[in-house]
Design an enzyme around this catalytic site. Structure first.
Site, PDB file in Angstrom:
ATOM      1  N   ARG A   1       0.399  14.552  12.647  1.00  0.00           N
ATOM      2  CA  ARG A   1       0.771  14.375  11.237  1.00  0.00           C
ATOM      3  C   ARG A   1       1.056  15.696  10.505  1.00  0.00           C
ATOM      4  NH1 ARG A   1      -2.009   9.006   8.821  1.00  0.00           N
ATOM      5  NH2 ARG A   1       0.104   8.794   8.086  1.00  0.00           N
TER       6      ARG A   1
ATOM      7  N   LYS B   1       0.828  -1.207   0.000  1.00  0.00           N
ATOM      8  CA  LYS B   1       0.000   0.000   0.000  1.00  0.00           C
ATOM      9  C   LYS B   1       0.858   1.251   0.000  1.00  0.00           C
ATOM     10  CE  LYS B   1      -2.134   2.181   3.980  1.00  0.00           C
ATOM     11  NZ  LYS B   1      -1.388   3.359   4.058  1.00  0.00           N
ATOM     12  N   ASN B   2       1.818   1.312   0.903  1.00  0.00           N
ATOM     13  CA  ASN B   2       2.551   2.569   1.064  1.00  0.00           C
ATOM     14  C   ASN B   2       3.527   2.850  -0.085  1.00  0.00           C
ATOM     15  OD1 ASN B   2       1.074   3.170   3.281  1.00  0.00           O
ATOM     16  ND2 ASN B   2       2.629   2.577   4.784  1.00  0.00           N
TER      17      ASN B   2
ATOM     18  N   ARG C   1      -9.062   0.016   3.645  1.00  0.00           N
ATOM     19  CA  ARG C   1      -8.168   0.987   3.000  1.00  0.00           C
ATOM     20  C   ARG C   1      -6.797   0.393   2.731  1.00  0.00           C
ATOM     21  NH1 ARG C   1      -6.610   5.235   6.454  1.00  0.00           N
ATOM     22  NH2 ARG C   1      -4.975   5.285   4.920  1.00  0.00           N
TER      23      ARG C   1
ATOM     24  N   CYS D   1      -5.383   8.238   8.526  1.00  0.00           N
ATOM     25  CA  CYS D   1      -5.718   7.734   9.864  1.00  0.00           C
ATOM     26  C   CYS D   1      -5.398   8.760  10.937  1.00  0.00           C
ATOM     27  CB  CYS D   1      -4.913   6.470  10.166  1.00  0.00           C
ATOM     28  SG  CYS D   1      -5.506   4.996   9.346  1.00  0.00           S
TER      29      CYS D   1
ATOM     30  N   ASP E   1       3.969   0.442  12.019  1.00  0.00           N
ATOM     31  CA  ASP E   1       2.719  -0.110  11.481  1.00  0.00           C
ATOM     32  C   ASP E   1       2.461  -1.551  11.937  1.00  0.00           C
ATOM     33  OD1 ASP E   1       2.465   2.298  10.230  1.00  0.00           O
ATOM     34  OD2 ASP E   1       3.190   1.604   8.289  1.00  0.00           O
TER      35      ASP E   1
HETATM   36  N1  EPU Z   1       6.668  14.345  10.769  1.00  0.00           N
HETATM   37  C1  EPU Z   1       6.813  15.678  11.078  1.00  0.00           C
HETATM   38  N2  EPU Z   1       6.836  16.573  10.049  1.00  0.00           N
HETATM   39  C2  EPU Z   1       6.717  16.196   8.754  1.00  0.00           C
HETATM   40  C3  EPU Z   1       6.571  14.835   8.440  1.00  0.00           C
HETATM   41  C4  EPU Z   1       6.550  13.911   9.475  1.00  0.00           C
HETATM   42  O1  EPU Z   1       6.920  16.047  12.243  1.00  0.00           O
HETATM   43  O2  EPU Z   1       6.736  17.069   7.885  1.00  0.00           O
HETATM   44  C5  EPU Z   1       6.629  13.359  11.867  1.00  0.00           C
HETATM   45  C6  EPU Z   1       5.259  12.701  11.950  1.00  0.00           C
HETATM   46  O3  EPU Z   1       4.349  13.485  12.694  1.00  0.00           O
HETATM   47  C7  EPU Z   1       5.591  11.392  12.629  1.00  0.00           C
HETATM   48  C8  EPU Z   1       6.963  11.055  12.054  1.00  0.00           C
HETATM   49  O4  EPU Z   1       7.507  12.291  11.579  1.00  0.00           O
HETATM   50  O5  EPU Z   1       5.688  11.571  14.008  1.00  0.00           O
HETATM   51  C9  EPU Z   1       6.957  10.036  10.934  1.00  0.00           C
HETATM   52  O6  EPU Z   1       6.249  10.492   9.836  1.00  0.00           O
HETATM   53  P1  EPU Z   1       6.517  10.025   8.340  1.00  0.00           P
HETATM   54  O7  EPU Z   1       6.521  11.237   7.497  1.00  0.00           O
HETATM   55  O8  EPU Z   1       7.682   9.106   8.289  1.00  0.00           O
HETATM   56  O9  EPU Z   1       5.198   9.203   8.049  1.00  0.00           O
HETATM   57  P2  EPU Z   1       4.243   9.322   6.798  1.00  0.00           P
HETATM   58  O10 EPU Z   1       5.022   9.444   5.563  1.00  0.00           O
HETATM   59  O11 EPU Z   1       3.162  10.305   7.060  1.00  0.00           O
HETATM   60  C10 EPU Z   1       4.257   6.775   6.258  1.00  0.00           C
HETATM   61  C11 EPU Z   1       3.197   5.725   6.141  1.00  0.00           C
HETATM   62  C12 EPU Z   1       2.682   5.376   7.513  1.00  0.00           C
HETATM   63  C13 EPU Z   1       3.844   4.917   8.393  1.00  0.00           C
HETATM   64  C14 EPU Z   1       4.945   5.975   8.424  1.00  0.00           C
HETATM   65  C15 EPU Z   1       6.167   5.536   9.171  1.00  0.00           C
HETATM   66  C16 EPU Z   1       2.207   6.239   4.017  1.00  0.00           C
HETATM   67  C17 EPU Z   1       1.045   6.756   3.253  1.00  0.00           C
HETATM   68  N3  EPU Z   1       2.111   6.233   5.330  1.00  0.00           N
HETATM   69  O12 EPU Z   1       3.584   7.897   6.839  1.00  0.00           O
HETATM   70  O13 EPU Z   1       1.796   4.304   7.327  1.00  0.00           O
HETATM   71  O14 EPU Z   1       3.386   4.686   9.701  1.00  0.00           O
HETATM   72  O15 EPU Z   1       5.323   6.305   7.076  1.00  0.00           O
HETATM   73  O16 EPU Z   1       6.690   4.365   8.646  1.00  0.00           O
HETATM   74  O17 EPU Z   1       3.196   5.811   3.441  1.00  0.00           O
HETATM   75  C18 EPU Z   1       0.011   2.888   7.868  1.00  0.00           C
HETATM   76  O18 EPU Z   1       0.265   2.277   6.828  1.00  0.00           O
HETATM   77  O19 EPU Z   1      -0.783   2.466   8.738  1.00  0.00           O
HETATM   78  C19 EPU Z   1       0.670   4.165   8.092  1.00  0.00           C
HETATM   79  C20 EPU Z   1       0.234   5.043   8.984  1.00  0.00           C
END
Ligand code: EPU
Length: 417
Positions: free
Chosen positions: A121, A22-23, A396, A116, A304
């Protein structure tokens, strides 16, 4: 209201085939925008996030052909348009259109993404990176306008190795003038998949999968194909089920290096498994040792899988600790595990799990995607009937979860109640 109904206690035996990640898929689809030609993405999982992204591509006048898991995206007539709020709010990954449209047109207008409810975020790291590439970011009534006369390569240090920021900045930098270096980049397998796709289109990206990614800007991106990597979180979820209920349960399509952190913890617990080629065969572990888990960025234990794993920890002989370090709000499922008979004490992002406890089927809620997966695991090991509501979160992210589990002997179905 649609609910997942599970009659617990059934052994799981047979083969579960893992779908595309998915990701990865949710970033590959927006990344396709950067091509001026046709691209094909294979092994795309049939999940609702895919459909939401296709809707956005169609809104931007891209031509979409979906043939089972092969998604053909013809970008020859794509237009830069504002992505309406109701579409961007459907999922988190809509924010990849920021990097892709900015990278292609030097301008993007869109609303804050959805996804979610697992924490605040923020997207400050994405925006700061866009600014370092020369873009100006304005924000008005939840809408971002990000534009540049010209994007120029830059050295960008990420305060946190964010998956989303790393991918979004690769997308924005791929056609920028000069060289961009992203340091403290996230190293998740999905990032390598996206970089490979962009390179197949003609980009010059090196270092994806390490903490320093170098992107030499190119003028044009064209035709390409890519295959979505297997979903390591889906695989991990079924591996955990195998440790609890498996009888020679085979999980097919696992890249061992992607699930190493999980396998190492399962070995500490005492779980036995065998890996041949990309198939893991796993059996129920009769006596499990308690352990401590702390979620970390890749290659650490994935956030995750923290929630699914916490269900397994209710069955160990003693007290386990589970600490979530990535998201502020990943304990939403604990209330329901306790309702089913678990003994878990939560303090902020720490949980003390006292095992072993017998779980009883109850009415529970999937508060988010992985909480939902945790509820499915709990329902499968519980005595009696478990009824899960808010199942849209589960659908999802897990392709054909009901069919895959029914095929290996689980008593699980979706019912309108
Ligand atoms: N963060 C910030 N500022 C930013 C971006 C991130 O503070 O600009 C913080 C976030 O708040 C969080 C941490 O950094 O505390 C990690 O965030 P990251 O950006 O790595 O996560 P993401 O890209 O929003 C993806 C996956 C998530 C998964 C995380 C970590 C997707 C669509 N989502 O999220 O997947 O948990 O990486 O591996 O790729 C899931 O599949 O259930 C899911 C939530």
């Amino acid at each position: 209201m649609k609910k997942i109904i599970i009659q617990g206690g059934e052994e799981l035996s047979g083969t579960i085939k893992i779908s595309g990640a998915k990701n990865s898929a949710v970033a590959l689809i927006p990344a396709a925008i950067l091509s001026d030609d046709e691209v094909t993405i294979y092994n795309v999982p049939n999940i609702s996030d895919r459909d939401a992204l296709i809707e956005i591509i169609e809104l931007l006048e891209g031509k979409v052909t979906l043939d089972q898991d092969a998604l053909k995206l013809d970008m020859k007539n794509i237009k830069n348009k504002v992505i309406p709020e109701e579409l961007s709010k459907k999922l988190r990954a809509s924010y990849y259109f920021m990097g892709a449209l900015l990278g292609k047109y030097n301008k993007v207008e869109m609303y804050f993404p959805g996804g979610c409810n697992i924490g605040a975020r923020p997207i400050n790291l994405h925006l700061k990176g866009f600014e370092m590439l020369g873009a100006k970011v304005t924000y008005d009534c939840d809408k971002y306008i990000i534009e540049a006369d010209e994007l120029k390569g830059a050295r960008i240090y990420l305060d946190f190795a964010s998956v989303g920021a790393t991918i979004n900045l690769m997308l924005a930098a791929v056609k920028a003038k000069g060289t961009t270096v992203i340091s403290n980049a996230a190293r998740e397998a999905e990032i390598v998949n996206i970089a490979t796709f962009l390179n197949n289109m003609g980009a010059k990206i090196t270092g994806a999968g390490t903490s320093e990614i170098k992107i030499v800007g190119v003028e044009k991106l064209g035709k390409a194909i890519i295959e979505v990597i297997p979903d390591r979180i889906e695989a991990g979820t079924y591996i955990i089920m195998g440790a609890l209920l498996g009888k020679d349960l085979k999980i097919d399509g696992v890249i061992k290096e992607h699930v190493e952190a999980l396998l190492s913890k399962l070995s500490d617990i005492g779980v036995k498994y065998e890996i041949k080629n990309n198939v893991i065969t796993i059996n129920k572990c009769e006596s499990m040792n308690p352990i401590n888990i702390k979620t970390l960025v890749f290659p650490g234990f994935p956030t995750d899988l923290g929630q699914p794993m916490s269900v397994l920890l209710t069955q160990t002989n003693g007290t386990s600790l589970f600490e979530e370090t990535i998201w502020e709000n990943r304990m939403g499922h604990i209330k329901y595990l306790n309702k089913m008979g678990a003994k878990i004490i939560v303090n902020g992002s720490h949980a003390v799990i006292i095992g072993p406890t017998k779980l009883q089927g109850k009415d529970v809620v999937a508060t988010d995607l992985r909480a939902g997966a945790a509820m499915v695991i709990a329902g499968l090991i519980a005595e009696g009937e478990t009824r899960i509501s808010e199942i849209k979160h589960i659908l999802r992210g897990y392709e054909d979860i009901i069919e895959k589990l029914q095929n290996v002997g689980a008593k699980i179905e979706i019912k309108e109640i």
